[in-house]
Design a protein around this motif. Sequence first.
Motif, mmCIF file in Angstrom:
data_model
loop_
_atom_site.group_PDB
_atom_site.id
_atom_site.type_symbol
_atom_site.label_atom_id
_atom_site.label_comp_id
_atom_site.label_asym_id
_atom_site.label_seq_id
_atom_site.Cartn_x
_atom_site.Cartn_y
_atom_site.Cartn_z
ATOM 1 N N ILE A 1 0.840 -1.205 0.000
ATOM 2 C CA ILE A 1 0.000 0.000 0.000
ATOM 3 C C ILE A 1 0.875 1.254 0.000
ATOM 4 O O ILE A 1 0.581 2.225 -0.714
ATOM 5 N N ALA A 2 1.953 1.230 0.773
ATOM 6 C CA ALA A 2 2.875 2.368 0.820
ATOM 7 C C ALA A 2 3.478 2.622 -0.561
ATOM 8 O O ALA A 2 3.615 3.785 -0.996
ATOM 9 N N ASP A 3 3.832 1.554 -1.256
ATOM 10 C CA ASP A 3 4.407 1.682 -2.596
ATOM 11 C C ASP A 3 3.381 2.234 -3.579
ATOM 12 O O ASP A 3 3.703 3.083 -4.427
ATOM 13 N N ILE A 4 2.136 1.794 -3.465
ATOM 14 C CA ILE A 4 1.066 2.313 -4.326
ATOM 15 C C ILE A 4 0.853 3.803 -4.068
ATOM 16 O O ILE A 4 0.702 4.597 -5.010
ATOM 17 N N LEU A 5 0.877 4.178 -2.798
ATOM 18 C CA LEU A 5 0.697 5.582 -2.432
ATOM 19 C C LEU A 5 1.822 6.462 -2.979
ATOM 20 O O LEU A 5 1.574 7.537 -3.548
ATOM 21 N N GLU A 6 3.034 5.990 -2.806
ATOM 22 C CA GLU A 6 4.198 6.796 -3.201
ATOM 23 C C GLU A 6 4.291 6.973 -4.712
ATOM 24 O O GLU A 6 4.590 8.065 -5.201
ATOM 25 N N HIS A 7 4.023 5.901 -5.453
ATOM 26 C CA HIS A 7 4.232 5.939 -6.907
ATOM 27 C C HIS A 7 2.933 5.972 -7.710
ATOM 28 O O HIS A 7 2.981 5.916 -8.939
ATOM 29 N N LYS A 8 1.808 6.059 -6.999
ATOM 30 C CA LYS A 8 0.485 6.114 -7.645
ATOM 31 C C LYS A 8 0.298 4.952 -8.628
ATOM 32 O O LYS A 8 -0.136 5.115 -9.767
ATOM 33 N N LYS A 9 0.604 3.760 -8.137
ATOM 34 C CA LYS A 9 0.499 2.556 -8.970
ATOM 35 C C LYS A 9 -0.929 2.002 -8.906
ATOM 36 O O LYS A 9 -1.214 1.039 -8.200
ATOM 37 N N TRP A 10 -1.821 2.593 -9.675
ATOM 38 C CA TRP A 10 -3.221 2.206 -9.609
ATOM 39 C C TRP A 10 -3.461 0.788 -10.124
ATOM 40 O O TRP A 10 -4.381 0.107 -9.673
ATOM 41 N N SER A 11 -2.635 0.345 -11.073
ATOM 42 C CA SER A 11 -2.782 -1.033 -11.566
ATOM 43 C C SER A 11 -2.457 -2.037 -10.470
ATOM 44 O O SER A 11 -3.052 -3.125 -10.402
ATOM 45 N N GLU A 12 -1.515 -1.664 -9.575
ATOM 46 C CA GLU A 12 -1.190 -2.531 -8.439
ATOM 47 C C GLU A 12 -2.327 -2.544 -7.425
ATOM 48 O O GLU A 12 -2.586 -3.555 -6.767
ATOM 49 N N LEU A 13 -3.007 -1.408 -7.307
ATOM 50 C CA LEU A 13 -4.169 -1.341 -6.416
ATOM 51 C C LEU A 13 -5.269 -2.263 -6.959
ATOM 52 O O LEU A 13 -5.938 -2.955 -6.170
ATOM 53 N N GLU A 14 -5.446 -2.294 -8.268
ATOM 54 C CA GLU A 14 -6.432 -3.190 -8.872
ATOM 55 C C GLU A 14 -6.131 -4.647 -8.498
ATOM 56 O O GLU A 14 -7.026 -5.417 -8.120
ATOM 57 N N LYS A 15 -4.855 -5.030 -8.604
ATOM 58 C CA LYS A 15 -4.447 -6.403 -8.284
ATOM 59 C C LYS A 15 -4.703 -6.712 -6.814
ATOM 60 O O LYS A 15 -5.186 -7.798 -6.471
ATOM 61 N N LEU A 16 -4.385 -5.745 -5.947
ATOM 62 C CA LEU A 16 -4.567 -5.948 -4.512
ATOM 63 C C LEU A 16 -6.040 -6.089 -4.147
ATOM 64 O O LEU A 16 -6.418 -6.940 -3.336
ATOM 65 N N VAL A 17 -6.874 -5.284 -4.765
ATOM 66 C CA VAL A 17 -8.322 -5.346 -4.496
ATOM 67 C C VAL A 17 -8.882 -6.707 -4.923
ATOM 68 O O VAL A 17 -9.717 -7.285 -4.217
ATOM 69 N N ILE A 18 -8.410 -7.220 -6.056
ATOM 70 C CA ILE A 18 -8.879 -8.534 -6.519
ATOM 71 C C ILE A 18 -8.462 -9.613 -5.521
ATOM 72 O O ILE A 18 -9.237 -10.503 -5.184
ATOM 73 N N GLU A 19 -7.222 -9.515 -5.015
ATOM 74 C CA GLU A 19 -6.736 -10.488 -4.019
ATOM 75 C C GLU A 19 -7.589 -10.489 -2.777
ATOM 76 O O GLU A 19 -7.769 -11.528 -2.129
ATOM 77 N N LEU A 20 -8.127 -9.324 -2.435
ATOM 78 C CA LEU A 20 -8.874 -9.176 -1.184
ATOM 79 C C LEU A 20 -10.384 -9.226 -1.388
ATOM 80 O O LEU A 20 -11.142 -8.989 -0.449
ATOM 81 N N SER A 21 -10.807 -9.556 -2.585
ATOM 82 C CA SER A 21 -12.257 -9.599 -2.862
ATOM 83 C C SER A 21 -12.893 -10.808 -2.197
ATOM 84 O O SER A 21 -12.259 -11.835 -2.007
#
Length: 262
Positions: free
Chosen positions: A242-262
């Motif tokens: 999450i820290a890495d997504i915040l720092e670099h605005k990696k929205w595609s990584e957020l998509e992957k993380l959300v799918i993992e946690l669905s």
Amino acid sequence: MLSNDTTKLIDKKAVLVYIIVNGVEIMDWKLIVIFFVVSLILYVLYLFISQRQVAILSILLYQKQDYKEYYKQLNAFMSKLFFSRKLRTLMKLDAAFLSADDELVQQLVPIIDHYRLRPVERMIITAKEFSYYMRQHQFDKAQEYNQQAKETFKKLVAKQKQKYQPLLEELQMSVSLVIDKSGRYAKDLEKSAKTRKYDTTSGVLYLKASLAHYYRSENDLAISCLQKAYEKLKVTTYVNRIADILEHKKWSELEKLVIELS
């Protein structure tokens, strides 16, 4: 007329019969009390041992994630004594979902889908099946279980519907967010995150709200929700991602993380 000796003999027999009958009644009551006490002790012992077995299995599955030992315990005599074959199969499926053992899931799901379960039980199992196929990116299968959840929900009584309405809504939000890539439920996800008791659940919902706001091109709100998710999930293994997504605005990584946690 009866003689005095005969009368005395009859009286003695009557007394003897009275003593025997009342003695039997007293013995019956003693046996009943003993039986009740022994039954109560056995029942308490049964509850204690069965709850202990549940605790052992829960620790192995959710804390240690020792799936090999979990399956071993699930097939042990104590588990077979306290849990029916149907229940043990459902418990095995939980472990298969958590360990992402696709081969075992494919083996168990058709069996469980043909079980006769109460609507509440079917609702819970269907939600787990939906989540598993979402994480596996098998969205067509996930949609099938989403539809099944809707049909099962109709069979619940009013009180049950009130309890499981949020679960059904979460499934619809996941479909909208992950499959449709829609930000339709952004505000609902954020609102739900604020009301959750546990930080982990709240944090996951903030992640989903963040992605939903991103799909709506509301980047400031997306970042705000992501920061809240970071705070809620500080003690989890997801914090660095999450820290890495915040720092670099990696929205595609957020998509992957959300799918993992669905």
